[in-house]
Design a protein around this motif. Structure first.
Motif, short mmCIF file in Angstrom:
data_model
loop_
_atom_site.label_atom_id
_atom_site.label_comp_id
_atom_site.label_asym_id
_atom_site.label_seq_id
_atom_site.Cartn_x
_atom_site.Cartn_y
_atom_site.Cartn_z
N ALA A 1 0.84 -1.21 0.00
CA ALA A 1 0.00 0.00 0.00
C ALA A 1 0.87 1.25 0.00
O ALA A 1 0.53 2.26 -0.64
CB ALA A 1 -0.93 0.01 1.21
N GLU A 2 2.00 1.20 0.70
CA GLU A 2 2.91 2.37 0.73
C GLU A 2 3.51 2.63 -0.65
O GLU A 2 3.63 3.78 -1.07
CB GLU A 2 4.01 2.15 1.76
CG GLU A 2 3.52 2.28 3.20
CD GLU A 2 4.66 2.34 4.20
OE1 GLU A 2 5.82 2.14 3.80
OE2 GLU A 2 4.39 2.60 5.39
N VAL A 3 3.87 1.55 -1.35
CA VAL A 3 4.43 1.71 -2.70
C VAL A 3 3.37 2.29 -3.63
O VAL A 3 3.64 3.22 -4.40
CB VAL A 3 4.93 0.35 -3.25
CG1 VAL A 3 5.30 0.47 -4.72
CG2 VAL A 3 6.14 -0.13 -2.45
N GLN A 4 2.14 1.77 -3.56
CA GLN A 4 1.07 2.27 -4.42
C GLN A 4 0.71 3.72 -4.06
O GLN A 4 0.39 4.52 -4.95
CB GLN A 4 -0.14 1.35 -4.30
CG GLN A 4 0.10 0.01 -4.96
CD GLN A 4 -0.88 -1.07 -4.50
OE1 GLN A 4 -1.36 -1.04 -3.38
NE2 GLN A 4 -1.15 -2.02 -5.36
N ALA A 5 0.78 4.04 -2.78
CA ALA A 5 0.51 5.42 -2.35
C ALA A 5 1.57 6.37 -2.91
O ALA A 5 1.26 7.48 -3.34
CB ALA A 5 0.48 5.51 -0.83
N ALA A 6 2.82 5.91 -2.91
CA ALA A 6 3.91 6.73 -3.46
C ALA A 6 3.69 6.98 -4.95
O ALA A 6 3.91 8.09 -5.46
CB ALA A 6 5.25 6.05 -3.23
N MET A 7 3.23 5.94 -5.68
CA MET A 7 2.93 6.10 -7.10
C MET A 7 1.81 7.10 -7.31
O MET A 7 1.87 7.96 -8.20
CB MET A 7 2.50 4.75 -7.70
CG MET A 7 3.59 3.70 -7.78
SD MET A 7 2.89 2.08 -8.21
CE MET A 7 2.12 2.43 -9.78
N LEU A 8 0.77 6.99 -6.48
CA LEU A 8 -0.37 7.90 -6.60
C LEU A 8 0.04 9.34 -6.34
O LEU A 8 -0.32 10.25 -7.10
CB LEU A 8 -1.47 7.48 -5.61
CG LEU A 8 -2.71 8.38 -5.54
CD1 LEU A 8 -3.42 8.44 -6.89
CD2 LEU A 8 -3.66 7.90 -4.46
N MET A 9 0.81 9.56 -5.30
CA MET A 9 1.26 10.91 -4.97
C MET A 9 2.17 11.47 -6.05
O MET A 9 2.10 12.66 -6.38
CB MET A 9 1.97 10.91 -3.62
CG MET A 9 1.07 10.64 -2.42
SD MET A 9 -0.29 11.83 -2.29
CE MET A 9 0.63 13.31 -1.85
N GLU A 10 2.99 10.61 -6.62
CA GLU A 10 3.88 11.04 -7.71
C GLU A 10 3.06 11.53 -8.90
O GLU A 10 3.37 12.56 -9.51
CB GLU A 10 4.76 9.86 -8.12
CG GLU A 10 5.75 10.17 -9.23
CD GLU A 10 6.56 8.94 -9.60
OE1 GLU A 10 6.65 8.63 -10.81
OE2 GLU A 10 7.12 8.29 -8.69
N ALA B 1 -2.20 5.90 3.39
CA ALA B 1 -0.75 5.99 3.27
C ALA B 1 -0.34 7.25 2.51
O ALA B 1 0.64 7.91 2.86
CB ALA B 1 -0.21 4.75 2.55
N ALA B 2 -1.12 7.59 1.47
CA ALA B 2 -0.82 8.81 0.69
C ALA B 2 -0.97 10.05 1.56
O ALA B 2 -0.15 10.98 1.49
CB ALA B 2 -1.74 8.89 -0.52
N LEU B 3 -2.00 10.07 2.40
CA LEU B 3 -2.24 11.24 3.26
C LEU B 3 -1.23 11.34 4.40
O LEU B 3 -1.01 12.42 4.95
CB LEU B 3 -3.66 11.19 3.83
CG LEU B 3 -4.78 11.43 2.82
CD1 LEU B 3 -6.14 11.18 3.46
CD2 LEU B 3 -4.72 12.86 2.27
N LEU B 4 -0.62 10.21 4.74
CA LEU B 4 0.35 10.21 5.84
C LEU B 4 1.80 10.29 5.35
O LEU B 4 2.72 10.27 6.15
CB LEU B 4 0.17 8.94 6.69
CG LEU B 4 -1.15 8.89 7.49
CD1 LEU B 4 -1.33 7.52 8.14
CD2 LEU B 4 -1.21 10.00 8.53
#
Length: 343
Positions: A157-166, A205-208
Motif C-alpha cells: 500500500a505504501e508503494v502504491q501510495a507513493a505512485m499515486l502521490m507522484e 498511506a498517501a495522506l500520511l
C-alpha cells in the motif's frame, strides 16, 4: 463536432484492432506512436467534455453505433463506454499485450528498459515508461511484502501510495484541470473494485506521506477535497481502517478531522432505536457501524483532539434538546450518545 465523433469512432476501432486483430503483426514503432497519440486524444476529449451533457450524449450515441458494428466484426469484443475514454492508453496497452499476434519487435519496445530513454527524441517514451514503471512497482511490492508487519498500512500500500502521490504531484505542478486530476483518482478507485479495503489503506498511506515540498502538500490537500466529495469512500475508510490509522489522520489533517467528525454525526442521525435489539442501529440496508462502535469513534476523536470535545458536546446537547431533552434511554440518540461518551 462531426470530425470529433469520427475520431472517437476511429479510436474505438483502433482499440478493437489492437486487442483482437492479426493486423498488429504489421505494427512498427511509428504505428504504435500514432496509436498512443489517438488514445491520448480521446482522454483529452473525456477531460474536456465529461461535464457537458449535450456533447457527452452525442459521443455516447456514437460509441453505441461503433460498438454495434465492432461486435459484429470481432468475436469476444468488449464494448467501450464513454467513461472508458478516460483510460484509452491503458486499454490500448492491455489490449496489445493480450493479443497473441503482437510482434516480438513491439513487445521488446514495450519492455525495453536496457537503455535510457530520451524524452525529446523517443516517439514511444510514454508507453515504454508505463510498462517499466509497472514492472518496477510490482517488483517493489514483491520485495517489500515480507515487511508488511513493520508498516501500519503494509509495504504494498505504501508503494502504491507513493505512485499515486507522484502522479498527483506531476498533474498539479503542470496546472492540469481539476476535473482531469479528479478523474485520475476516480480511475484508481475503479481499479481497486472488489478491494475497497486495500484502496482505503492506499489513500491513508498517501495522506500520511511526509511532505517534502509545497507540491506534495497541495496533492494531499487535493486528495482531502476529493475524499469529502466521495462520501462513500470516506465512509468506508472510517469504518474499515484500524483506529490507530484514523487517529494518525485526524492528528495530521484538520480537513480530515472535520470531515470525520461530520461523518460520525451523520452516522448517529441515521440511527433508529430497535426495541427488539435494545439499542440504536442503522437501517438494515446500510449498517456501517454499531452504536458501541460509534461511541468508540467519538471517544478516539476526543482523545486525539481534546479541544474538539467541548464544541462537539455542546452540539450534541443542542440536538438532544431539539429531541425533547429527555434523559430516558432510547428516546434520543444524541442523549444516549452523550451518556455513553461521558461514562
Amino acid at each position: 463536432m462531426e470530425a470529433v465523433l469520427k475520431n472517437v469512432a476511429s479510436t474505438t476501432e483502433l482499440l478493437a484492432v489492437a486487442a483482437l486483430s492479426g493486423e498488429v503483426q504489421r505494427w512498427d514503432k511509428q504505428t504504435l506512436s500514432r496509436a498512443v497519440q489517438w488514445a491520448r486524444y480521446c482522454e483529452h476529449l473525456f477531460s474536456r467534455f465529461h461535464n457537458n451533457p449535450a456533447i457527452r450524449m452525442l459521443m455516447e450515441k456514437q460509441l453505441q453505433l461503433t460498438n454495434q458494428s465492432l461486435r459484429a466484426a470481432f468475436a469476444g469484443y468488449i464494448e467501450v463506454s464513454f467513461s472508458d475514454l478516460s483510460r484509452c492508453q491503458h486499454l490500448l496497452l492491455v489490449g496489445l499485450l493480450k493479443n497473441p499476434e503482437l510482434p516480438i519487435s513491439i513487445i521488446k519496445l514495450l519492455f525495453d528498459t536496457a537503455s535510457p530513454v530520451n524524452t525529446q527524441q523517443s516517439e514511444c517514451q510514454d508507453v515504454t515508461g508505463f510498462c517499466s514503471h509497472i514492472i518496477q512497482c510490482k517488483s517493489a511490492c514483491k520485495v517489500l511484502s515480507p515487511l508488511t508487519d513493520l508498516s501500519a498500512v503494509g509495504a504494498d500500500a505504501e508503494v502504491q501510495a507513493a505512485m499515486l502521490m507522484e502522479r498527483l504531484d506531476a498533474l498539479l505542478s503542470q496546472g492540469s484541470e481539476a476535473c482531469r486530476t479528479e478523474h485520475i483518482l476516480d480511475s484508481v478507485l475503479r481499479g481497486f473494485e472488489g478491494a475497497a479495503g486495500h484502496f482505503c489503506l492506499v489513500i491513508a498511506a498517501a495522506l500520511l506521506t511526509k511532505q517534502n515540498s509545497a507540491t506534495q502538500s497541495t496533492s494531499q490537500d487535493f486528495l482531502l477535497d476529493w475524499l469529502q466529495k466521495e462520501q462513500s469512500v470516506l465512509q468506508h475508510m472510517c469504518s474499515a481502517l484500524p483506529a490507530t490509522l484514523i487517529i494518525d489522520l485526524t492528528k495530521e489533517h484538520l480537513k480530515f478531522r472535520h470531515a470525520y467528525c461530520d461523518l460520525l454525526k451523520k452516522w448517529a442521525s441515521d440511527m433508529e432505536y430497535s426495541i427488539s435489539e435494545g439499542e440504536w442501529v442503522q437501517p438494515r440496508r446500510n449498517r456501517t457501524v454499531s452504536f458501541n462502535r460509534l461511541t468508540q469513534h467519538f471517544l478516539g476523536l476526543f482523545e486525539t483532539c481534546p479541544s474538539l470535545r467541548d464544541d462537539v458536546e455542546k452540539e450534541l446537547n443542542a440536538l438532544k434538546m431539539s429531541d425533547g431533552d429527555f434523559d430516558v434511554e432510547g428516546l434520543s440518540v444524541w442523549g444516549d450518545l452523550l451518556s455513553a461518551v461521558n461514562k
